[in-house]
Scaffold this motif. Structure first.
Motif, mmCIF file in Angstrom:
data_model
loop_
_atom_site.group_PDB
_atom_site.id
_atom_site.type_symbol
_atom_site.label_atom_id
_atom_site.label_comp_id
_atom_site.label_asym_id
_atom_site.label_seq_id
_atom_site.Cartn_x
_atom_site.Cartn_y
_atom_site.Cartn_z
ATOM 1 N N TYR A 1 4.255 7.512 3.522
ATOM 2 C CA TYR A 1 4.825 6.208 3.857
ATOM 3 C C TYR A 1 4.321 5.118 2.921
ATOM 4 N N VAL A 2 5.002 3.983 3.010
ATOM 5 C CA VAL A 2 4.672 2.806 2.200
ATOM 6 C C VAL A 2 4.513 1.627 3.154
ATOM 7 N N LEU A 3 3.497 0.825 2.948
ATOM 8 C CA LEU A 3 3.322 -0.407 3.710
ATOM 9 C C LEU A 3 4.028 -1.508 2.947
ATOM 10 N N GLU B 1 0.849 -1.192 0.000
ATOM 11 C CA GLU B 1 0.000 0.000 0.000
ATOM 12 C C GLU B 1 0.886 1.244 0.000
ATOM 13 N N LYS C 1 0.874 5.430 0.638
ATOM 14 C CA LYS C 1 0.207 6.632 1.141
ATOM 15 C C LYS C 1 1.050 7.850 0.766
ATOM 16 N N ASP D 1 9.048 4.984 5.638
ATOM 17 C CA ASP D 1 8.946 6.308 5.033
ATOM 18 C C ASP D 1 9.244 6.206 3.538
ATOM 19 N N LYS D 2 8.468 6.903 2.733
ATOM 20 C CA LYS D 2 8.599 6.814 1.281
ATOM 21 C C LYS D 2 9.995 7.238 0.801
ATOM 22 N N ARG E 1 5.788 -0.400 8.140
ATOM 23 C CA ARG E 1 5.560 0.918 7.562
ATOM 24 C C ARG E 1 6.915 1.603 7.406
ATOM 25 N N ASP F 1 3.984 -7.045 7.842
ATOM 26 C CA ASP F 1 4.054 -5.773 7.137
ATOM 27 C C ASP F 1 4.746 -4.746 8.028
#
Length: 104
Positions: free
Chosen positions: A77-79, A72, A74, A91-92, A89, A87
């Motif tokens: 951030y990225v899951l 996922e 956002k 940071d992008k 989380r 999973d």
């Protein structure tokens, strides 16, 4: 930095005055921009474009060396699925490389 000092001292010793010093400083700044600042800006733009093109299902590596699959995405951030049912989380901005097109 020592070459800069030598050039400036040589310019003053010749009596070239302020104009030679200004030309030398502009030339040094131009060379620094050409070889240091410009490539770094280009690399940053490529990384921003890469992170905006990420999609769910892409296999990636984070800056910390964690391998995972994007589940996922956002805004900030990225899951990331690192194992079945696990999973995290991330940071992008820490996504560094896409492995989806790379064959092992």
């Amino acid at each position: 930095m020592t070459q800069l000092t030598i050039f400036l001292q040589a310019a003053q010793a010749q009596g070239g005055g302020g104009m030679t010093m200004i030309i030398m400083m502009v030339a040094i700044f131009g060379i620094m921009w050409l070889f240091m600042i410009r490539p770094q800006q280009k690399k940053q733009k490529e990384m921003v474009k890469f992170r905006q093109s990420l999609q769910s299902g892409d296999k990636v590596i984070t800056a910390g060396g964690i391998y995972g699959t994007i589940r996922e995405i956002k805004d900030t951030y990225v899951l990331l699925e690192v194992d079945k049912g696990t999973d995290i989380r991330v940071d992008k901005s820490m996504i560094m490389k896409n492995l989806s097109g790379v064959q092992k």
